[in-house]
Design a protein around this motif. Structure first.
Motif, PDB file in Angstrom:
ATOM      1  N   GLY A   7      11.625  14.428  12.006  1.00  0.00           N
ATOM      2  CA  GLY A   7      11.656  14.064  13.603  1.00  0.00           C
ATOM      3  C   GLY A   7      10.994  15.288  14.234  1.00  0.00           C
ATOM      4  N   ASN A   8      11.109  16.491  13.490  1.00  0.00           N
ATOM      5  CA  ASN A   8      10.291  17.570  14.274  1.00  0.00           C
ATOM      6  C   ASN A   8       9.126  17.989  13.235  1.00  0.00           C
ATOM      7  OD1 ASN A   8       9.943  19.578  16.149  1.00  0.00           O
ATOM      8  ND2 ASN A   8      11.260  20.912  15.222  1.00  0.00           N
ATOM      9  N   PRO A   9       7.966  17.102  13.259  1.00  0.00           N
ATOM     10  CA  PRO A   9       7.076  17.409  12.373  1.00  0.00           C
ATOM     11  C   PRO A   9       5.755  18.478  12.987  1.00  0.00           C
ATOM     12  CG  PRO A   9       6.504  15.324  13.679  1.00  0.00           C
ATOM     13  CD  PRO A   9       7.908  15.821  14.086  1.00  0.00           C
ATOM     14  N   ILE A  10       5.502  19.191  11.850  1.00  0.00           N
ATOM     15  CA  ILE A  10       4.113  19.912  12.319  1.00  0.00           C
ATOM     16  C   ILE A  10       3.163  19.668  11.191  1.00  0.00           C
ATOM     17  CG2 ILE A  10       5.043  22.137  11.044  1.00  0.00           C
ATOM     18  CD1 ILE A  10       3.617  23.538  13.043  1.00  0.00           C
ATOM     19  N   VAL A  11       1.973  19.310  11.475  1.00  0.00           N
ATOM     20  CA  VAL A  11       0.924  19.152  10.301  1.00  0.00           C
ATOM     21  C   VAL A  11      -0.134  20.224  10.178  1.00  0.00           C
ATOM     22  CG1 VAL A  11      -0.973  17.466   9.703  1.00  0.00           C
ATOM     23  CG2 VAL A  11       1.245  16.623  10.922  1.00  0.00           C
ATOM     24  N   LEU A  12      -0.215  20.668   9.025  1.00  0.00           N
ATOM     25  CA  LEU A  12      -1.322  21.823   8.785  1.00  0.00           C
ATOM     26  C   LEU A  12      -2.389  21.333   8.179  1.00  0.00           C
ATOM     27  CD1 LEU A  12       1.325  24.492   7.633  1.00  0.00           C
ATOM     28  CD2 LEU A  12       0.479  23.994   9.708  1.00  0.00           C
ATOM     29  N   CYS A  13      -3.371  21.555   8.663  1.00  0.00           N
ATOM     30  CA  CYS A  13      -4.826  20.788   8.271  1.00  0.00           C
ATOM     31  C   CYS A  13      -5.803  21.983   7.873  1.00  0.00           C
ATOM     32  CB  CYS A  13      -5.371  20.033   9.313  1.00  0.00           C
ATOM     33  SG  CYS A  13      -4.442  19.182  10.149  1.00  0.00           S
ATOM     34  N   HIS A  14      -6.176  21.866   6.580  1.00  0.00           N
ATOM     35  CA  HIS A  14      -7.115  22.740   5.972  1.00  0.00           C
ATOM     36  C   HIS A  14      -8.605  22.193   6.323  1.00  0.00           C
ATOM     37  CE1 HIS A  14      -8.730  20.166   2.791  1.00  0.00           C
ATOM     38  NE2 HIS A  14      -7.350  19.717   2.783  1.00  0.00           N
ATOM     39  N   GLY A  15      -9.457  23.341   6.223  1.00  0.00           N
ATOM     40  CA  GLY A  15     -10.799  23.147   6.582  1.00  0.00           C
ATOM     41  C   GLY A  15     -11.551  23.268   5.094  1.00  0.00           C
TER      42      GLY A  15
END
Length: 98
Positions: free
Chosen positions: A31-39
């Motif tokens: 319910g408290n998401p954080i998405v980390l995206c690589h390049g």
């Protein structure tokens, strides 16, 4: 901090017409998401130092290998990697987690 021996095991999640290999930390913070995206040319493992700190700060940390990386689907058509598809994957991933 995770090292290569205790990095979270992935889950394969079907979204937006592909399957993404997804690593998570802080599942108890749903319910408290954080998405980390690589390049390019990185991989989800690149976030191994940030994941534990963000989970400890109260986030559900969601780290996908984007399409074409790791064990995620690897479409053959180059247009399947445009920003519309990549952002669609991330939106669908957040929908998956509610």
């Amino acid at each position: 901090m995770f090292n290569s021996n205790d990095f979270p095991q992935p889950t394969m999640i079907a979204v937006n017409g592909v399957e993404l290999e997804v690593f998570e930390a802080g599942k108890e913070n749903a319910g408290n998401p954080i998405v980390l995206c690589h390049g390019w040319p990185e991989h989800a493992f690149s976030w191994r130092h940030q994941m534990p700190a963000l989970a400890a700060a109260g986030y559900h940390v969601i780290v996908p290998n984007q399409r074409g990386y790791g064990h995620s689907s690897q479409p053959t058509d180059v247009t399947a990697y445009d920003l519309t598809h990549l952002t669609g994957d991330l939106c669908a991933l957040l929908d998956h987690f509610g």
